[in-house]
Design an enzyme around this catalytic site. Structure first.
Site, PDB file in Angstrom:
ATOM      1  N   LEU A 141      40.505  82.490 -14.342  1.00  0.00           N
ATOM      2  CA  LEU A 141      41.575  81.513 -14.108  1.00  0.00           C
ATOM      3  C   LEU A 141      42.875  82.154 -13.635  1.00  0.00           C
ATOM      4  CD1 LEU A 141      41.025  79.033 -17.077  1.00  0.00           C
ATOM      5  CD2 LEU A 141      40.432  78.716 -14.682  1.00  0.00           C
ATOM      6  N   CYS A 164      43.439  85.954 -21.871  1.00  0.00           N
ATOM      7  CA  CYS A 164      43.387  84.488 -21.798  1.00  0.00           C
ATOM      8  C   CYS A 164      42.075  83.932 -22.347  1.00  0.00           C
ATOM      9  CB  CYS A 164      43.598  84.020 -20.363  1.00  0.00           C
ATOM     10  SG  CYS A 164      45.238  84.397 -19.727  1.00  0.00           S
ATOM     11  N   HIS A 165      40.946  84.456 -21.866  1.00  0.00           N
ATOM     12  CA  HIS A 165      39.651  83.912 -22.288  1.00  0.00           C
ATOM     13  C   HIS A 165      38.623  84.991 -22.607  1.00  0.00           C
ATOM     14  CE1 HIS A 165      41.597  80.690 -19.899  1.00  0.00           C
ATOM     15  NE2 HIS A 165      41.234  79.980 -20.944  1.00  0.00           N
ATOM     16  N   GLY A 166      39.067  86.252 -22.693  1.00  0.00           N
ATOM     17  CA  GLY A 166      38.192  87.312 -23.173  1.00  0.00           C
ATOM     18  C   GLY A 166      37.295  87.986 -22.156  1.00  0.00           C
TER      19      GLY A 166
END
Length: 200
Positions: A141, A164-166
């Site tokens: 993202l 952010c999301h690993g």
């Protein structure tokens, strides 16, 4: 006797003589074309890139101060560029990875064909394998991964970790774990000397 020469007879119309109406029509058409072009020019000109963007079309970076194991971040076209002088251990770790273990098997290198595979050789600088130059944006993202600063968390694979999301990247910038669908991208660049690169 009357002269039969029609060139002096005012009642005879010659097709090759432009009439006053033709001159007015040609002039009006030319005026309209110039006016239309003048009206369109500002609209077309505003679509050109800003001068500040053009000035950053390419940048030159001096790598002499970057020692082995260090990394720097520079900006190019508004994007962070990660430049890492990898250690021999980081290079070996990247070379040991099998392509079948990679979620994205394409190099994503602007300097190579789109179908080039994500081997370490296709990700690292040509003939300068310790150097890795990438666009430092997570392909999930668009977050900026950690791993450039000394002591920052680099994930399980020793490369970069996106908070952010690993998503986790290895020492060649290839996605290894997490939701990111692709490897981090390699921008167009070339070494201009042993210690300088030109990006863009």
């Amino acid at each position: 006797m009357a002269n039969s020469d029609s060139s002096t007879d005012p009642s005879v119309i010659h097709d090759d003589d432009p009439s006053r109406r033709d001159v007015i029509l040609i002039g009006a058409g030319a005026f309209a074309a110039i006016g239309g072009a003048a009206a369109l020019w500002p609209l077309l000109d505003q679509m050109n890139p800003d001068a500040s963007t053009l000035s950053l079309a390419s940048i030159e970076v001096d790598l002499a101060p970057v020692e082995e194991g260090q990394a720097i971040t520079v900006m190019w076209r508004g994007k962070p560029i990660f430049i890492r002088h990898r250690t021999a251990e980081e290079v070996d770790a990247a070379k040991d990875v099998k392509l079948n273990d990679l979620p994205d098997q394409l190099a994503r290198n602007a300097n190579l064909a789109d179908t080039a595979l994500a081997t370490d050789e296709n990700r690292a600088a040509t003939d300068k394998e310790p150097w890795l130059v990438m666009i430092g944006i997570c392909t999930h993202l668009g977050c900026i991964p950690q791993g450039q600063a000394v002591g920052s968390y680099k994930g399980e694979y020793g490369g970069w970790y996106c908070p952010c999301h690993g998503s986790q990247y290895d020492t060649a910038g290839r996605i290894r774990k997490g939701p990111a669908p692709e490897n981090m991208y390699i921008p167009p660049y070339a070494f201009t000397s042993d210690t300088k690169i030109k990006i863009g």
